[in-house]
Design a protein around this motif. Structure first.
Motif, PDB file in Angstrom:
ATOM      1  N   TRP A  85       0.800  -1.217   0.000  1.00 43.90           N
ATOM      2  CA  TRP A  85       0.000   0.000   0.000  1.00 43.90           C
ATOM      3  C   TRP A  85       0.843   1.283   0.000  1.00 43.90           C
ATOM      4  CZ3 TRP A  85      -4.281  -1.873   3.931  1.00 43.90           C
ATOM      5  CH2 TRP A  85      -5.209  -2.658   3.234  1.00 43.90           C
ATOM      6  N   ALA A 143     -12.441   1.304  -1.150  1.00 44.31           N
ATOM      7  CA  ALA A 143     -11.722   0.928   0.069  1.00 44.31           C
ATOM      8  C   ALA A 143     -11.664   2.173   0.949  1.00 44.31           C
ATOM      9  CB  ALA A 143     -10.324   0.418  -0.249  1.00 44.31           C
ATOM     10  N   THR A 180     -11.902  -3.390   4.744  1.00 40.53           N
ATOM     11  CA  THR A 180     -11.654  -2.057   4.184  1.00 40.53           C
ATOM     12  C   THR A 180     -12.947  -1.332   3.803  1.00 40.53           C
ATOM     13  OG1 THR A 180     -11.295  -3.091   2.025  1.00 40.53           O
ATOM     14  CG2 THR A 180      -9.338  -2.491   3.300  1.00 40.53           C
TER      15      THR A 180
END
Length: 418
Positions: A85, A143, A180
């Motif tokens: 990420w 998300a 998420t």
């Protein structure tokens, strides 16, 4: 007038045949051709080839091809939070285009003509798919930790106002995962998908940590969570499905939803092994996907197909998931979920196919073509790939592949420098 192609003397269904393609469809497969069928047609000598359905990759993250080998040998949570990420946050739309080009090249070279993509900057990937001549189900991805309220609203507006999909690209509502996207937002996305007639695709029951947290937060398994919100039906598919209980399997099978298994990625991340033998016994609809290059670390559906067949036998018996059934998981099962009349070599189906070199060392001898293709071969046996009645690879060459590889190397170097 539609273009005609005759695949001459190609091995199919136990015999050498001439197969006629008109436009983007298989016109004649098992019926004998007439003189008029050859007139004006491109004749392709297939005397050393067998024809097989092309692969349909039910779950991946295409542009993560740029992160192949970037972070390996660690479990999912650490892999995502500490490496993937943070690095993905640096990717620009141009980077996504480069990564998508690389992924589509890899998929074509390994026999895939369709993929389900969950990623960002979807317009870039859609453009690449159109340009390179294959098919895709492109996710409008949600998300909560990774999106601003404005970005979320823009995604919703895009889905509500989208004026139609192209012949080869469709849109799918894709909440990333239970961890998420919370309960309220998931319910809103389910309502949106049902109202606008979109399919839903998500990550589901991938790790035991996900199961534990879901039980603590919502008092149910992830499958029960989706059932409670009304999201499970024949328009729902989920990747991984690694940790299903017996009750989960029953619920999922009765709903008509499709599980997209990703065994190579799951084993590499130590997420677990999907209980494929039990899933088959319980009547679940099953397809296959590779996941992304950063966790697999390739997009080779042939490898995925062999792996799931071996796992099914390990978990069941030697008779579990025969070769032809494993092939269906990698082809027509995924196509069927997405409403695409393909994944089979049959009259009236879309002309998506592979020409397999019967002189490849892994195809010799050939007592059973399906056995060789599932258990023995790899992508080196694929000579040519056709999608929608057109060659996207011929003689192992894809147009523009040299430039795609050059751009990917340069882009990866820039990412490291950041």
């Amino acid at each position: 007038m539609d273009k005609k192609i005759v695949l001459k003397n190609v091995f199919f269904d136990g015999a050498k045949r001439d197969i006629l393609i008109v436009g983007n469809l298989f016109e004649k497969v098992t019926r004998p051709l007439e003189l008029a069928d050859y007139e004006g047609a491109e004749i392709v000598d297939c005397s050393h080839f067998a024809i097989m359905p092309a692969f349909y990759n039910g779950h991946t993250h295409a542009a993560m091809s740029l992160l192949r080998g970037f972070a390996d040998d660690m479990e999912l949570g650490k892999w995502l939070n500490e490496y993937i990420w943070p690095t993905e946050a640096k990717l620009t739309p141009d980077d996504i285009a480069v990564g998508s080009h690389l992924a589509v090249l890899e998929m074509i070279k390994s026999g895939t003509v369709f993929f389900t993509d969950m990623y960002w900057h979807r317009e870039q990937t859609m453009r690449v798919v159109e340009e390179m001549g294959i098919r895709a189900a492109i996710g409008v991805t949600f998300a909560e930790p990774l999106m601003s309220p404005e970005a979320w609203a823009a995604n919703v507006d895009f889905l509500k106002n989208h004026t139609g999909e192209s012949e080869r690209v469709q849109l799918v509502v894709m909440p990333h995962a239970i961890y998420t996207v919370g309960e309220e937002k998931t319910a809103e996305l389910i309502e949106l998908a049902h109202a606008e007639n979109y399919k839903i695709h998500t990550h589901l029951s991938e790790t035991m940590t996900e199961i534990k947290n879901c039980m603590e937060q919502f008092g149910c398994t992830p499958v029960e969570f989706w059932k409670r919100l009304g999201g499970l039906n024949s328009n729902f598919s989920a990747a991984h499905c690694t940790h299903f209980t017996a009750s989960d399997r029953k619920i999922f099978a009765e709903s008509g939803a499709t599980a997209i298994l990703n065994p190579c990625s799951n084993m590499k991340l130590n997420s677990g092994i999907p209980q494929v033998a039990e899933m088959l016994k319980d009547g679940m609809k099953l397809g296959l996907g590779t996941d992304g290059d950063s966790s697999n670390n390739n997009l080779d559906m042939q490898e995925e197909m062999k792996t799931i067949a071996l796992l099914a036998k390990y978990l069941g018996t030697a008779e579990t998931l025969p070769a032809e059934e494993a092939l269906k998981m990698a082809t027509c099962n995924v196509a069927q979920f997405f409403g695409i009349n393909a994944g089979r070599i049959a009259e009236g189906c879309l002309a998506d196919c592979l020409l397999i070199d019967l002189n490849n060392e892994r195809m010799v001898p050939c007592y059973n073509i399906y056995s060789n293709w599932v258990y023995s071969a790899n992508s080196s046996a694929i000579d040519s790939v056709m999608c929608n009645g057109k060659f996207v690879m011929r003689g192992r060459h894809v147009d523009g592949e040299e430039e795609i590889l050059r751009d990917a190397r340069e882009c990866a170097a820039r990412l490291v420098a950041k």
